[in-house]
Design a protein around this motif. Sequence first.
Motif, mmCIF file in Angstrom:
data_model
loop_
_atom_site.group_PDB
_atom_site.id
_atom_site.type_symbol
_atom_site.label_atom_id
_atom_site.label_comp_id
_atom_site.label_asym_id
_atom_site.label_seq_id
_atom_site.Cartn_x
_atom_site.Cartn_y
_atom_site.Cartn_z
ATOM 1 N N ARG A 32 26.721 34.935 46.739
ATOM 2 C CA ARG A 32 26.940 33.531 46.376
ATOM 3 C C ARG A 32 26.043 33.176 45.203
ATOM 4 N N GLN A 33 26.627 32.526 44.208
ATOM 5 C CA GLN A 33 25.848 32.169 43.026
ATOM 6 C C GLN A 33 25.819 30.672 42.753
ATOM 7 N N SER A 40 35.752 33.458 49.088
ATOM 8 C CA SER A 40 37.101 32.964 49.390
ATOM 9 C C SER A 40 37.197 31.454 49.175
ATOM 10 N N GLN A 41 36.184 30.719 49.621
ATOM 11 C CA GLN A 41 36.172 29.271 49.412
ATOM 12 C C GLN A 41 36.101 28.932 47.926
ATOM 13 N N MET A 42 35.315 29.689 47.173
ATOM 14 C CA MET A 42 35.214 29.461 45.732
ATOM 15 C C MET A 42 36.563 29.665 45.060
ATOM 16 N N GLY A 139 41.314 22.787 28.723
ATOM 17 C CA GLY A 139 41.083 24.207 28.476
ATOM 18 C C GLY A 139 39.621 24.568 28.535
ATOM 19 N N ILE A 140 38.781 23.721 27.979
ATOM 20 C CA ILE A 140 37.336 23.946 27.975
ATOM 21 C C ILE A 140 36.787 23.847 29.404
ATOM 22 N N THR A 141 37.154 22.770 30.102
ATOM 23 C CA THR A 141 36.587 22.574 31.432
ATOM 24 C C THR A 141 37.036 23.643 32.409
ATOM 25 N N GLN A 142 38.272 24.089 32.303
ATOM 26 C CA GLN A 142 38.739 25.111 33.242
ATOM 27 C C GLN A 142 38.119 26.465 32.936
ATOM 28 N N TYR A 143 37.883 26.772 31.674
ATOM 29 C CA TYR A 143 37.183 28.015 31.342
ATOM 30 C C TYR A 143 35.776 27.973 31.943
ATOM 31 N N LYS A 144 35.085 26.870 31.737
ATOM 32 C CA LYS A 144 33.729 26.750 32.261
ATOM 33 C C LYS A 144 33.707 26.771 33.787
ATOM 34 N N HIS A 145 34.716 26.210 34.405
ATOM 35 C CA HIS A 145 34.751 26.118 35.861
ATOM 36 C C HIS A 145 34.974 27.476 36.508
ATOM 37 N N VAL A 146 35.799 28.311 35.881
ATOM 38 C CA VAL A 146 36.059 29.646 36.429
ATOM 39 C C VAL A 146 34.848 30.528 36.166
#
Length: 146
Positions: A32-33, A40-42, A139-146
């Motif tokens: 976990r980071q 799985s939850q992440m 696009g920016i937020t989803q890249y950072k979120h993944v």
Amino acid sequence: MPDTNPVDSIFDPAAYERLVRRLDALKADARRQWGRMTVSQMCEHTARAAEMAAGRTQMNQALLGKLIRWVFRGEFLGPKPFAKGSPTAPDFVVREDPDFAQAKARLRSVLDDLHAIGEQGCDGNVHGFFGRLTGREWGITQYKHV
């Protein structure tokens, strides 16, 4: 005028390939980071966020976001990674522990769909805190979120 502060986007093919490689390498027993979530939850949490970006999950902007989004918007869209311990909206808290293989496959499918619709497909979709975002901002937020 060129962008003086480029930020990776999930819609950039090279950046998306990096995300896919990271996802493909993910194992059920990964450390976990980012807090209390299991791997799985992440995966489920991230899939839910990507569905919001794609407009599959309709959101209303929270009143608090309407009042103070300006305080956090620059950091949210800037080049720095999201801060650990950032608050999570209740809709994105995953209480169950889904099957790892299914959660990982679901995340990959949702990300593939998001990448396929591109910026135009996300333009104007509502984030639960920040309100309407452009396709580029998603696009920016989803890249950072993944």
